[in-house]
Design a protein around this motif. Structure first.
Motif, mmCIF file in Angstrom:
data_model
loop_
_atom_site.group_PDB
_atom_site.id
_atom_site.type_symbol
_atom_site.label_atom_id
_atom_site.label_comp_id
_atom_site.label_asym_id
_atom_site.label_seq_id
_atom_site.Cartn_x
_atom_site.Cartn_y
_atom_site.Cartn_z
ATOM 1 N N ARG A 1 24.519 34.017 95.381
ATOM 2 C CA ARG A 1 25.740 33.911 96.190
ATOM 3 C C ARG A 1 25.401 33.875 97.680
ATOM 4 O O ARG A 1 26.002 33.119 98.448
ATOM 5 C CB ARG A 1 26.680 35.072 95.891
ATOM 6 N N ALA A 2 24.439 34.689 98.096
ATOM 7 C CA ALA A 2 24.037 34.696 99.500
ATOM 8 C C ALA A 2 23.481 33.329 99.901
ATOM 9 O O ALA A 2 23.754 32.834 101.003
ATOM 10 C CB ALA A 2 23.001 35.789 99.742
ATOM 11 N N CYS A 3 22.692 32.706 99.017
ATOM 12 C CA CYS A 3 22.159 31.369 99.292
ATOM 13 C C CYS A 3 23.290 30.357 99.453
ATOM 14 O O CYS A 3 23.256 29.494 100.336
ATOM 15 C CB CYS A 3 21.219 30.923 98.172
ATOM 16 N N ILE B 1 30.528 28.860 91.450
ATOM 17 C CA ILE B 1 30.982 29.215 90.106
ATOM 18 C C ILE B 1 29.781 29.637 89.271
ATOM 19 O O ILE B 1 28.780 28.924 89.207
ATOM 20 C CB ILE B 1 31.721 28.046 89.421
ATOM 21 N N ALA B 2 29.899 30.816 88.658
ATOM 22 C CA ALA B 2 28.821 31.346 87.814
ATOM 23 C C ALA B 2 29.163 31.150 86.346
ATOM 24 O O ALA B 2 30.312 31.328 85.936
ATOM 25 C CB ALA B 2 28.596 32.820 88.119
ATOM 26 N N VAL C 1 32.860 23.387 84.552
ATOM 27 C CA VAL C 1 32.374 24.107 85.731
ATOM 28 C C VAL C 1 31.755 23.144 86.745
ATOM 29 O O VAL C 1 31.987 23.280 87.959
ATOM 30 C CB VAL C 1 31.358 25.181 85.300
ATOM 31 N N LEU C 2 31.005 22.159 86.274
ATOM 32 C CA LEU C 2 30.363 21.221 87.195
ATOM 33 C C LEU C 2 31.394 20.437 87.991
ATOM 34 O O LEU C 2 31.228 20.215 89.198
ATOM 35 C CB LEU C 2 29.459 20.259 86.423
ATOM 36 N N GLU C 3 32.463 20.020 87.330
ATOM 37 C CA GLU C 3 33.499 19.246 88.018
ATOM 38 C C GLU C 3 34.303 20.132 88.972
ATOM 39 O O GLU C 3 34.670 19.717 90.069
ATOM 40 C CB GLU C 3 34.419 18.601 86.989
ATOM 41 N N GLN C 4 34.572 21.361 88.569
ATOM 42 C CA GLN C 4 35.324 22.287 89.422
ATOM 43 C C GLN C 4 34.548 22.647 90.681
ATOM 44 O O GLN C 4 35.137 22.909 91.730
ATOM 45 C CB GLN C 4 35.640 23.569 88.652
ATOM 46 N N ALA C 5 33.230 22.670 90.574
ATOM 47 C CA ALA C 5 32.387 23.087 91.705
ATOM 48 C C ALA C 5 31.908 21.915 92.548
ATOM 49 O O ALA C 5 30.981 22.073 93.338
ATOM 50 C CB ALA C 5 31.187 23.874 91.191
ATOM 51 N N LEU D 1 23.756 29.246 87.025
ATOM 52 C CA LEU D 1 23.537 29.344 85.581
ATOM 53 C C LEU D 1 22.716 30.596 85.309
ATOM 54 O O LEU D 1 21.501 30.619 85.511
ATOM 55 C CB LEU D 1 22.815 28.094 85.064
ATOM 56 N N ASP D 2 23.399 31.639 84.866
ATOM 57 C CA ASP D 2 22.725 32.902 84.591
ATOM 58 C C ASP D 2 22.101 32.866 83.204
ATOM 59 O O ASP D 2 22.705 32.347 82.259
ATOM 60 C CB ASP D 2 23.738 34.052 84.695
ATOM 61 N N GLU D 3 20.908 33.421 83.080
ATOM 62 C CA GLU D 3 20.156 33.429 81.820
ATOM 63 C C GLU D 3 20.026 32.021 81.241
ATOM 64 O O GLU D 3 20.397 31.754 80.101
ATOM 65 C CB GLU D 3 20.804 34.377 80.812
ATOM 66 N N VAL D 4 19.487 31.124 82.068
ATOM 67 C CA VAL D 4 19.322 29.738 81.653
ATOM 68 C C VAL D 4 18.371 29.624 80.468
ATOM 69 O O VAL D 4 18.416 28.647 79.702
ATOM 70 C CB VAL D 4 18.832 28.890 82.853
ATOM 71 N N GLY D 5 17.527 30.630 80.265
ATOM 72 C CA GLY D 5 16.612 30.606 79.131
ATOM 73 C C GLY D 5 17.305 30.723 77.786
ATOM 74 O O GLY D 5 16.694 30.470 76.747
#
Length: 518
Positions: free
Chosen positions: A246-248, A260-261, A292-296, A303-307
């Motif tokens: 978020r800071a970035c 958006i997370a 999410v991609l379109e909204q952002a 993308l949290d825990e992309v793994g």
């Protein structure tokens, strides 16, 4: 034409300059005196060069004149244009009125708020433009002080900051010359409050970076925030990966666009796909949905825990990272957006690539810029400031005085391994402060379970004898190690025991391939 005359402070010197201009029949347009710097400025229409060559030497011969030169503008002209430029650039409405309430000046933002042209506003009485406050009564009051009040413009509420304009007048004191009014709509005020809160809660300034490791991460993150390439943030759970993301975002030129997370671990594969890319509404009674991609669009997707992404979702994400396009679920048309991807994981992605559970090409796509947040146990210098921050935060939240942190408690916190990192520290402080009936926070108030990285959380209290405790320890250790070794002989070698001893212990504790998930 304008002249700057450097001269002494002498009575009559200005009159002598004007007499020279009159002798040459030059029409004076303006005259200004800078008594501080001993300068005089005169302005007149353009004249012939021959006439100018005669005037300049005569002015120089006046007693007290040190130098004469042309200048591009008078000081008042510069100040006037500076003020106009500043007012034009301001996003909030500014209106200037005289001592009777008549509008003398109005910037573009105010005209827009009033839905009137500049010609319609100038010369109008302020009481006809802003309702809900009696400007006349305020201006005629015995003591005219600054005000912040609600006013109404065209049925919409505004906040108005009203500041009096005074002119110093000795020995009678200041004389009221009018007022300046700054107006803000509710929506504009909301934007400013949101920006302030966002800066306070989601900027680099809120990240405690007393340790060398964290200072390096923040320093690198500040530089990366200005770029558009994907960022991969790695670190254990609870280290603050989303806070850094978020800071970035809010330090970048995308800050006014959405952040958006999306947690890739908390949603089933089919749901995660529709959440990320959206769907076309092909089913009966199902409306199309923007993902999410379109909204952002224009902003950032975290993308949290992309793994935890499924192979199918990895493929679609890879396609998007290549050209910025994707297809909604059930749609043949492509959608193109401008989104920056910041991904985070606590998993070992290179190992997953070797195992074939994470696409190698996707790994290199998201791993353009990397930030690795060290665990809290390796950032002991951050523990004290973080603890003090959480103490203040939750004491204020609970409406109680903030307790002091005992020195031995700080030592204890710095030595604790913090498997849950900053999140665990915050929760522990929250619980301790909320239940505290004392003015000092001590070790016994923290209620932290015993933890080792080899064995995880251990019981702080146990029943029975030492022999029973040792047996429970042995059973726990064997259950954790047994799946990692293909045979009991290799396990015995690892533990430095005979095969018979290990086999007997496995039999005693009922540990075998059926009872232990391999």
């Amino acid at each position: 034409m304008r002249l700057e005359i450097l001269c002494a402070d002498r009575i009559g010197i200005a009159q002598e300059v004007l007499n020279i201009l009159v002798n040459y029949q030059v029409d004076l347009k303006g005259i200004e005196v800078d008594s501080v710097n001993c300068k005089m400025y005169v302005s007149f229409p353009p004249i012939e060069f021959e006439q100018f060559q005669k005037i300049m030497p005569e002015i120089r011969l006046i007693d007290g004149v040190e130098d004469v030169r042309t200048t591009a503008f008078l000081p008042s002209e510069r100040e006037h244009n500076e003020l106009n430029t500043l007012l034009s650039a301001l996003p909030d409405g500014v209106i200037s009125i005289d001592a009777k309430g008549w509008v003398r000046h109005c910037n573009d933002a105010a005209c827009k708020d009033l839905s009137l042209s500049l010609d319609d506003v100038l010369g109008e009485n302020i009481n006809n433009l802003l309702k809900g406050f009696n400007f006349t009564r305020w201006l005629e009051g015995k003591e005219v002080l600054g005000q912040t009040t609600r006013v109404e413009v065209g049925g919409e509420d505004f906040i108005a900051d009203i500041l009096p304009i005074t002119v110093p007048q000795k020995p009678d004191g200041d004389i009221l010359a009018g007022a300046v009014i700054n107006i803000k709509s509710q929506s504009r005020l909301g934007q400013q409050v949101s920006a302030f809160r966002r800066y306070g809660q989601e900027s680099f300034a809120t990240i405690h970076s007393n340790s060398t490791a964290m200072r390096r991460v923040v320093r690198e993150a500040r530089k990366m925030s200005q770029l558009d390439a994907p960022i991969l943030i790695t670190g254990e759970t609870g280290t603050g990966k989303e806070l850094l993301a978020r800071a970035c975002h809010y330090a970048s030129n995308r800050s006014i666009k959405p952040f958006i997370a999306l947690s890739c671990a908390s949603l089933p594969d089919d749901v995660a796909e529709s959440e990320l890319f959206g769907y076309a509404g092909f089913e009966e009674n199902a409306a199309p949905k923007r993902g999410v991609l379109e909204q952002a669009d224009g902003g950032t997707v975290f993308l949290d825990e992309v793994g935890e992404m499924s192979t199918q979702l990895q493929t679609k994400l890879l396609r998007f990272l290549q050209d910025g396009t994707f297809r909604k679920v059930g749609d043949e048309n492509e959608v193109k957006v401008n989104v920056r991807i910041i991904a985070a994981t606590q998993k070992d992605l290179p190992a997953m690539v070797q195992e074939g559970t994470f696409r190698e090409d996707l790994y290199y796509r998201i791993n353009v810029l990397t930030l690795d947040i060290a665990p809290l146990r390796d950032r002991k210098a951050d523990i004290g400031p973080l603890t003090e921050h959480f103490i203040q935060k939750y004491a204020q939240q609970n409406g109680q005085p903030a307790p002091t942190l005992a020195s031995d408690c700080l030592v204890f916190l710095e030595q604790y391994p913090w498997p849950g990192n900053v999140r665990q520290l915050e929760n522990a402080v929250y619980r301790a402060v909320s239940l505290l009936d004392d003015k000092e926070l001590r070790v016994e108030h923290m209620q932290l379970p015993t933890f080792t990285h080899e064995l995880g959380y251990l019981e702080s209290d146990f029943e029975g004898t030492l022999e029973h405790a040792v047996k429970r320890f042995e059973a726990t250790l064997l259950r954790k190690l047994y799946p990692a070794y293909p045979s009991s002989r290799q396990l015995a070698k690892r533990l430095g025991l005979s095969h018979t001893a290990v086999a007997n212990k496995l039999r005693e504790y009922g540990i075998n391939r059926k009872t232990v998930k391999v």
